[in-house]
Design an enzyme around this catalytic site. Sequence first.
Site, PDB file in Angstrom:
ATOM      1  N   SER A 238      20.612  18.629  36.824  1.00 14.37           N
ATOM      2  CA  SER A 238      19.988  19.344  35.698  1.00 14.37           C
ATOM      3  C   SER A 238      18.838  18.523  35.109  1.00 14.37           C
ATOM      4  O   SER A 238      17.747  19.050  34.868  1.00 14.37           O
ATOM      5  CB  SER A 238      21.015  19.618  34.606  1.00 14.37           C
ATOM      6  OG  SER A 238      22.064  20.412  35.113  1.00 14.37           O
TER       7      SER A 238
ATOM      8  N   ARG B 249      17.765  15.835  26.632  1.00 18.08           N
ATOM      9  CA  ARG B 249      19.143  16.258  26.359  1.00 18.08           C
ATOM     10  C   ARG B 249      19.171  17.528  25.510  1.00 18.08           C
ATOM     11  O   ARG B 249      20.032  18.386  25.693  1.00 18.08           O
ATOM     12  CB  ARG B 249      19.994  15.143  25.729  1.00 18.08           C
ATOM     13  CG  ARG B 249      21.478  15.527  25.629  1.00 18.08           C
ATOM     14  CD  ARG B 249      22.433  14.362  25.560  1.00 18.08           C
ATOM     15  NE  ARG B 249      22.484  13.609  26.781  1.00 18.08           N
ATOM     16  CZ  ARG B 249      23.200  13.955  27.860  1.00 18.08           C
ATOM     17  NH1 ARG B 249      23.953  15.034  27.860  1.00 18.08           N
ATOM     18  NH2 ARG B 249      23.176  13.211  28.944  1.00 18.08           N
TER      19      ARG B 249
ATOM     20  N   HIS C 121      18.551  20.231  27.893  1.00 16.36           N
ATOM     21  CA  HIS C 121      19.764  20.381  28.693  1.00 16.36           C
ATOM     22  C   HIS C 121      20.805  21.227  27.961  1.00 16.36           C
ATOM     23  O   HIS C 121      21.523  22.026  28.558  1.00 16.36           O
ATOM     24  CB  HIS C 121      20.324  18.980  29.003  1.00 16.36           C
ATOM     25  CG  HIS C 121      21.591  18.965  29.786  1.00 16.36           C
ATOM     26  ND1 HIS C 121      22.812  18.701  29.227  1.00 16.36           N
ATOM     27  CD2 HIS C 121      21.836  19.190  31.095  1.00 16.36           C
ATOM     28  CE1 HIS C 121      23.744  18.765  30.150  1.00 16.36           C
ATOM     29  NE2 HIS C 121      23.182  19.055  31.299  1.00 16.36           N
TER      30      HIS C 121
END
Lengths: 223, 223
Positions: free
Chosen positions: B15, B40, B43
């Site tokens: 990812s 992040r 994500h």
Amino acid sequence: MTPQHHLPADIERTSFHIITEELEMMGLTPPPEHEAVVKRVIHTTADFDYARNLRFTPCAVEQAVKALHAGAVIVTDTNMALAGITKPGLAKLGGTACCYMADPEVAAAAKEAGTTRAVAAMKKAAQEHPGAILAVGNAPTALLTIAEQIESGLRPALVIGVPVGFVNVVESKERLFAVCEKHGVPAIVAMGRKGGSNVAAAICNALIYSAAEMLDPSARGWK
Amino acid sequence: MTPQHHLPADIERTSFHIITEELEMMGLTPPPEHEAVVKRVIHTTADFDYARNLRFTPCAVEQAVKALHAGAVIVTDTNMALAGITKPGLAKLGGTACCYMADPEVAAAAKEAGTTRAVAAMKKAAQEHPGAILAVGNAPTALLTIAEQIESGLRPALVIGVPVGFVNVVESKERLFAVCEKHGVPAIVAMGRKGGSNVAAAICNALIYSAAEMLDPSARGWK
């Protein structure tokens, strides 16, 4: 200008008014039966993409509300989604919510089967609460497990399929939706990459508020 | 094709690789010091808008990591954000996280002062943990309270200002960022409407993983 402190209920009312207006301007006003869910997800994310991404099997909202009136259990795939679900609202309907991710039995079962805790948690959910509302905001593997279980005969009251991510997520949501359609299982799915525990909780809350409003029209609405 | 079950660690690695590539294609590669946080958050949301929305005061990440190494407490404005923070990661750093929203003292103080629980909870946080990392993913009123407290002398280790919404949210984040800049308080803020408890937790986790990686380069990284 200094921003003012407002009351939460006023803020929510104004927010839904803004969302309604902007959806209209974009030509994305959802059909009445999807309105509460679509608007609450946008309220939670400030992301109007969800007006396009959210897909519903026919009568999914109606069937979910019926299940909540009958005291259905909500099982989530993360403690974060669980934390976001309105507990007072759910309690008024006689319902409960739970999550098996931190369950030691689930950790042991996952280790033994060489699988993820998300898979083991959903298997436990299917066993303990076969007629539950299953809310998945994180793990595509949980969604694939639910799809397998439905093919083997499981009939949850509703599957909320809104994991977020870049690997296996788009495909797992398409697969789940197709399986639910085929077997007549109600489903609400955010197609594409977007979703999350917050989206899963928002969908649960929209359904809980709708169910409560139906029993008591003076209850907190979503508009 | 049937989607396959993968291991969570592999999925995360792949990812982040996809996110890195797509950011590059869009010309939105963040500077190295912001990379862990920006990636992040993407994500967690699959929303690349955050590559544009996130603003950092100079050295905010460096100062936050230093605070985590010193065992800083993280205080969140919702139990949902609290639930999303990696507890094992934080424990390894000797840190803890808490949220005062469900505290009966806070409810009583809010009622007495005719204000919101979010405001009362942040006042309690300022009192109990004046050097904390304050993570706000929901309540703009909490952010305004922090801004007021900073003007009165409070010096938190970091303010994460990422409430989501349509009323007072954009303004409260601009106000908080300006106050933090003026008084040299480290801040990470998602400008605009977007944000949320999941985004607040994601920023905390990016900082926790970065801090852990610095102590032990073999620890779980974010790349």
